[in-house]
Write a protein that holds these residues in place. Structure first.
Motif: not given
Ligand code: KG4
Length: 332
Positions: A263-273, A283-298
């Motif tokens: 989809y050529n979208i670089k921002k990724i939000v991962v959420a839920g329990g 794993l997300l941070f180890e495998n990422k390239g120029d994507e931005e990973i955004i995860i809420p605090s626990p």
């Protein structure tokens, strides 16, 4: 709305086994976020019992609302809107927050906003200093859902892929139940797996068919764990849960990065329990390239009403509000 606005929202959440009330200012500042977890009430059953859940929500919701107002230093008369989750979830549970919100809306003559719980999860990062942005790839991973979205705007959630059987959190819970590790399974498994390090994984990879296949599947992995334990009853539990966790999480990681590319979208939000899982973050941070990973605090990954008030603000400012006839729904 000018930049000096001061909009106070009350959020209410009771879709599953957490009752929560929260006060949020301007959609981004959490003034209070009170959460009552029912985990102890359901532990003996290794899962949420709907009847117990709805009764427990009813018993505590008024006190939680009072507490949220008190802690925020806000009065009912200060509220500009009330937002409550109305879908998806357990019908009896959803009714408690929505009916309370309707009563407050009616009495105070303030807008009522009915919220999609899954959208609220995906907007949790915007309560932690981020301005709202679109589009983003949203991965929602919880006990009841595993869904990949292209989030294009408020209320514009295009589903790219979802699980064809179990949700990933459900798989954690079921594996933990089978191994008698307790409930909920996610945190227990994550804890047990810490310190175990990678020999060759004896569980099968979750199959991935074609390049643009964004489906998830967890029942096969669960069965593989059960079969393995039957074949090797003396196997170390921590080795089993480590291997399970690696397989379960690697599929999530593969799918989000593939979606980001397609989809050529670089921002990724991962959420839920399940997004509270530290190994998933690594794993997300180890495998990422120029994507931005955004995860809420626990604390904001698991169910809470701040995220409901937060996304409610976005609807409020666009004047997308509901009337009192809005109902609950078990589905999205
Ligand atoms: O979003 P959530 O609080 O509730 C709903 O599903 O509505 O998610 C709960 C799920 C449970 O299946 C739980 O086992 C899982 O999230 N979970 C985790 C972790 N913490 C909670 N799964 C993996 N690792 C964790 N640390």
């Amino acid at each position: 709305m000018n930049s000096k606005y001061n909009i106070i929202g009350l959020g209410l959440e009771s879709s599953c086994d957490e009752t929560s009330a929260s006060i949020v200012r301007n959609g981004k500042e959490i003034l209070s976020n009170i959460i009552f977890s029912q985990i102890n009430l359901h532990r003996d059953y290794s899962g949420v019992v709907p009847e117990i859940a709805s009764r427990a929500h009813l018993e505590v919701i008024n006190d939680l609302i009072d507490e949220a107002l008190d802690k925020a230093g806000v009065k009912f008369s200060d509220l500009n809107y009330v937002a409550a989750t109305n879908r998806p979830g357990l019908i009896g549970s959803l009714l408690i927050a929505l009916q309370s919100a309707k009563a407050i809306s009616y009495k105070l003559k303030i807008p009522l906003i009915a919220i999609n719980h899954l959208e609220a999860h995906l907007f949790a990062p915007f309560l932690e200093g981020r301005d709202v942005f679109f589009p983003f790839i949203g991965l929602l991973v919880s006990g009841g859902n595993t869904i990949l979205y292209n989030v294009k705007g408020i209320g514009e959630l295009q589903i790219i892929g979802k699980t064809v059987d179990d949700a990933v959190g459900e798989a954690f819970d079921k594996v933990a139940k089978f191994l008698n590790l307790g409930y909920p399974g996610g945190p227990v498994i994550e804890d047990m797996a810490k310190g175990v390090r990678g020999k060759k994984n004896f569980l099968p990879k979750i199959l991935t068919a074609k390049k643009n296949d964004f489906r998830f599947s967890y029942s096969g992995l669960k069965t593989a764990v059960v079969n393995y334990i039957r074949e090797y009853p003396d196997a170390e539990k921590k080795e089993i849960v480590y291997n399970f966790q690696e397989r379960a999480l690697e599929l999530l990681v593969r799918r989000v990065f593939a979606a980001s590319r397609v989809y050529n979208i670089k921002k990724i939000v991962v959420a839920g329990g399940v997004a509270a899982n530290g190994r998933l973050r690594d794993l997300l941070f180890e495998n990422k390239g120029d994507e931005e990973i955004i995860i809420p605090s626990p604390e904001l990954c698991t169910d809470n009403a701040a995220m409901v008030a937060g996304v409610g603000f976005q609807y409020f400012r666009e004047d997308k509000v509901n009337d009192l006839s809005v109902d609950v729904s078990p589905r999205i």
